[in-house]
Design a protein around this motif. Structure first.
Motif, PDB file in Angstrom:
ATOM      1  N   ASP A 161     104.651  52.918  74.975  1.00 27.82           N
ATOM      2  CA  ASP A 161     103.895  54.128  74.658  1.00 27.82           C
ATOM      3  C   ASP A 161     104.103  55.283  75.627  1.00 27.82           C
ATOM      4  O   ASP A 161     103.415  56.284  75.540  1.00 27.82           O
ATOM      5  N   ARG A 162     105.058  55.185  76.511  1.00 24.60           N
ATOM      6  CA  ARG A 162     105.266  56.258  77.479  1.00 24.60           C
ATOM      7  C   ARG A 162     105.544  57.589  76.784  1.00 24.60           C
ATOM      8  O   ARG A 162     104.967  58.618  77.117  1.00 24.60           O
ATOM      9  N   GLY A 163     106.435  57.595  75.790  1.00 28.40           N
ATOM     10  CA  GLY A 163     106.769  58.836  75.082  1.00 28.40           C
ATOM     11  C   GLY A 163     105.562  59.436  74.379  1.00 28.40           C
ATOM     12  O   GLY A 163     105.343  60.639  74.415  1.00 28.40           O
ATOM     13  N   GLY A 180     100.583  62.588  64.872  1.00 25.16           N
ATOM     14  CA  GLY A 180     101.911  62.400  65.439  1.00 25.16           C
ATOM     15  C   GLY A 180     102.137  60.920  65.662  1.00 25.16           C
ATOM     16  O   GLY A 180     101.411  60.292  66.434  1.00 25.16           O
ATOM     17  N   LEU A 181     103.105  60.357  64.959  1.00 22.55           N
ATOM     18  CA  LEU A 181     103.411  58.933  65.078  1.00 22.55           C
ATOM     19  C   LEU A 181     104.628  58.734  65.968  1.00 22.55           C
ATOM     20  O   LEU A 181     105.636  59.418  65.817  1.00 22.55           O
ATOM     21  N   SER A 182     104.531  57.774  66.861  1.00 18.74           N
ATOM     22  CA  SER A 182     105.652  57.396  67.704  1.00 18.74           C
ATOM     23  C   SER A 182     106.075  55.991  67.319  1.00 18.74           C
ATOM     24  O   SER A 182     105.299  55.046  67.447  1.00 18.74           O
ATOM     25  N   VAL A 183     107.314  55.867  66.814  1.00 16.47           N
ATOM     26  CA  VAL A 183     107.790  54.573  66.323  1.00 16.47           C
ATOM     27  C   VAL A 183     109.135  54.236  66.966  1.00 16.47           C
ATOM     28  O   VAL A 183     110.108  54.968  66.804  1.00 16.47           O
ATOM     29  N   LEU A 184     109.140  53.137  67.688  1.00 18.35           N
ATOM     30  CA  LEU A 184     110.368  52.657  68.314  1.00 18.35           C
ATOM     31  C   LEU A 184     110.786  51.298  67.769  1.00 18.35           C
ATOM     32  O   LEU A 184     111.824  50.770  68.138  1.00 18.35           O
ATOM     33  N   ALA A 194     110.371  50.007  62.266  1.00 18.26           N
ATOM     34  CA  ALA A 194     109.546  49.935  61.052  1.00 18.26           C
ATOM     35  C   ALA A 194     109.126  51.314  60.572  1.00 18.26           C
ATOM     36  O   ALA A 194     108.151  51.454  59.844  1.00 18.26           O
ATOM     37  N   HIS A 195     109.860  52.340  60.936  1.00 16.47           N
ATOM     38  CA  HIS A 195     109.476  53.724  60.644  1.00 16.47           C
ATOM     39  C   HIS A 195     109.332  54.004  59.150  1.00 16.47           C
ATOM     40  O   HIS A 195     108.410  54.707  58.757  1.00 16.47           O
ATOM     41  N   MET A 196     110.215  53.473  58.331  1.00 18.94           N
ATOM     42  CA  MET A 196     110.129  53.753  56.890  1.00 18.94           C
ATOM     43  C   MET A 196     108.810  53.238  56.316  1.00 18.94           C
ATOM     44  O   MET A 196     108.118  53.952  55.582  1.00 18.94           O
ATOM     45  N   THR A 197     108.452  52.037  56.655  1.00 22.64           N
ATOM     46  CA  THR A 197     107.216  51.432  56.153  1.00 22.64           C
ATOM     47  C   THR A 197     105.982  52.103  56.737  1.00 22.64           C
ATOM     48  O   THR A 197     105.030  52.418  56.002  1.00 22.64           O
ATOM     49  N   LEU A 198     105.972  52.332  58.037  1.00 19.91           N
ATOM     50  CA  LEU A 198     104.775  52.857  58.697  1.00 19.91           C
ATOM     51  C   LEU A 198     104.472  54.304  58.296  1.00 19.91           C
ATOM     52  O   LEU A 198     103.326  54.634  57.991  1.00 19.91           O
ATOM     53  N   PHE A 199     105.481  55.163  58.279  1.00 18.96           N
ATOM     54  CA  PHE A 199     105.248  56.542  57.855  1.00 18.96           C
ATOM     55  C   PHE A 199     104.787  56.590  56.403  1.00 18.96           C
ATOM     56  O   PHE A 199     103.852  57.316  56.058  1.00 18.96           O
ATOM     57  N   ALA A 200     105.450  55.813  55.545  1.00 20.80           N
ATOM     58  CA  ALA A 200     105.088  55.806  54.120  1.00 20.80           C
ATOM     59  C   ALA A 200     103.646  55.359  53.920  1.00 20.80           C
ATOM     60  O   ALA A 200     102.915  55.936  53.112  1.00 20.80           O
ATOM     61  N   ALA A 233      95.491  64.626  52.435  1.00 21.56           N
ATOM     62  CA  ALA A 233      96.918  64.930  52.504  1.00 21.56           C
ATOM     63  C   ALA A 233      97.200  66.268  53.178  1.00 21.56           C
ATOM     64  O   ALA A 233      98.354  66.584  53.461  1.00 21.56           O
ATOM     65  N   ASP A 234      96.146  67.050  53.466  1.00 26.29           N
ATOM     66  CA  ASP A 234      96.340  68.305  54.188  1.00 26.29           C
ATOM     67  C   ASP A 234      96.560  68.071  55.680  1.00 26.29           C
ATOM     68  O   ASP A 234      96.894  69.001  56.411  1.00 26.29           O
ATOM     69  N   ILE A 235      96.399  66.840  56.151  1.00 26.81           N
ATOM     70  CA  ILE A 235      96.685  66.505  57.541  1.00 26.81           C
ATOM     71  C   ILE A 235      98.202  66.375  57.678  1.00 26.81           C
ATOM     72  O   ILE A 235      98.826  65.553  57.015  1.00 26.81           O
ATOM     73  N   THR A 236      98.781  67.194  58.519  1.00 26.06           N
ATOM     74  CA  THR A 236     100.225  67.206  58.742  1.00 26.06           C
ATOM     75  C   THR A 236     100.639  65.942  59.491  1.00 26.06           C
ATOM     76  O   THR A 236     100.007  65.573  60.478  1.00 26.06           O
ATOM     77  N   VAL A 237     101.709  65.306  59.024  1.00 32.15           N
ATOM     78  CA  VAL A 237     102.247  64.126  59.701  1.00 32.15           C
ATOM     79  C   VAL A 237     103.622  64.472  60.264  1.00 32.15           C
ATOM     80  O   VAL A 237     104.494  64.943  59.542  1.00 32.15           O
ATOM     81  N   PHE A 238     103.771  64.245  61.568  1.00 26.81           N
ATOM     82  CA  PHE A 238     105.067  64.410  62.217  1.00 26.81           C
ATOM     83  C   PHE A 238     105.283  63.194  63.105  1.00 26.81           C
ATOM     84  O   PHE A 238     104.383  62.388  63.277  1.00 26.81           O
ATOM     85  N   GLY A 239     106.467  63.049  63.620  1.00 22.35           N
ATOM     86  CA  GLY A 239     106.693  61.861  64.429  1.00 22.35           C
ATOM     87  C   GLY A 239     107.959  61.926  65.232  1.00 22.35           C
ATOM     88  O   GLY A 239     108.710  62.894  65.199  1.00 22.35           O
ATOM     89  N   GLY A 240     108.146  60.841  65.939  1.00 19.41           N
ATOM     90  CA  GLY A 240     109.326  60.723  66.771  1.00 19.41           C
ATOM     91  C   GLY A 240     109.570  59.281  67.136  1.00 19.41           C
ATOM     92  O   GLY A 240     108.831  58.386  66.743  1.00 19.41           O
ATOM     93  N   GLY A 241     110.632  59.109  67.890  1.00 21.83           N
ATOM     94  CA  GLY A 241     111.003  57.773  68.322  1.00 21.83           C
ATOM     95  C   GLY A 241     112.444  57.485  67.980  1.00 21.83           C
ATOM     96  O   GLY A 241     113.257  58.389  67.811  1.00 21.83           O
ATOM     97  N   ILE A 242     112.733  56.211  67.861  1.00 20.82           N
ATOM     98  CA  ILE A 242     114.083  55.770  67.538  1.00 20.82           C
ATOM     99  C   ILE A 242     114.199  55.701  66.021  1.00 20.82           C
ATOM    100  O   ILE A 242     113.839  54.712  65.393  1.00 20.82           O
ATOM    101  N   ILE A 243     114.660  56.781  65.448  1.00 22.83           N
ATOM    102  CA  ILE A 243     114.787  56.886  63.994  1.00 22.83           C
ATOM    103  C   ILE A 243     116.253  57.204  63.686  1.00 22.83           C
ATOM    104  O   ILE A 243     116.738  58.260  64.075  1.00 22.83           O
ATOM    105  N   PRO A 244     116.932  56.290  63.020  1.00 23.98           N
ATOM    106  CA  PRO A 244     118.344  56.536  62.716  1.00 23.98           C
ATOM    107  C   PRO A 244     118.530  57.809  61.895  1.00 23.98           C
ATOM    108  O   PRO A 244     117.722  58.118  61.015  1.00 23.98           O
TER     109      PRO A 244
END
Length: 138
Positions: A22-24, A64-68, A71-77, A89-100
């Motif tokens: 969780d450092r990032g 803001g989701l951080s996914v390393l 499982a990014h496809m499943t978790l974001f969806a 759905a008006d809550i904006t979702v953004f994210g980062g991490g190790i996403i190909p």
């Protein structure tokens, strides 16, 4: 597009799934806070339901989701599906991490507003949040 209201933006920063790094996420949470954003950090090992419930309860403008973990496809969806289910759905979702790279467009097509991968500066993230996240309530 940032709000004209005096109320600060509210962002839930979350670590979904079994990812234990969780450092990032903490660096982004602090950078956002240092630019005047109210940040709620959920901690490690959060289920998508927990993240959405927190965002709704905290009157968040964004998640803001951080996914390393890969499982990014499943978790974001799932987070996006639950937000729709909660009429949030008006809550904006953004994210980062190790996403190909090959998964980025699919996530954007699902409704993720932005993705930040390794090498992104904290300034790029904070600037994006201030330019693209709107205060959803007063």
């Amino acid at each position: 597009m940032s709000s004209t209201s005096n109320a600060p933006l509210r962002v839930v920063v979350a670590k979904p799934g079994l990812d234990g790094h969780d450092r990032g996420a903490k660096v982004i949470a602090r950078a956002l806070r240092d630019t005047g954003v109210e940040v709620v950090y959920t901690g490690l090992h959060q289920a998508p339901r927990q993240i959405v419930d927190t965002a709704v309860q905290e009157d968040a403008d964004a998640i803001g989701l951080s996914v390393l973990s890969g499982a990014h496809m499943t978790l974001f969806a799932e987070v996006l599906r639950l937000l729709r289910e909660e009429d949030a759905a008006d809550i904006t979702v953004f994210g980062g991490g190790i996403i190909p790279h090959e998964d980025v467009q699919s996530l954007l097509d699902l409704g993720v507003a932005a993705l930040f991968t390794p090498g992104t500066t904290t300034r790029e993230v904070t600037d994006w949040v201030h330019a693209n996240v709107t205060r959803t309530s007063t």
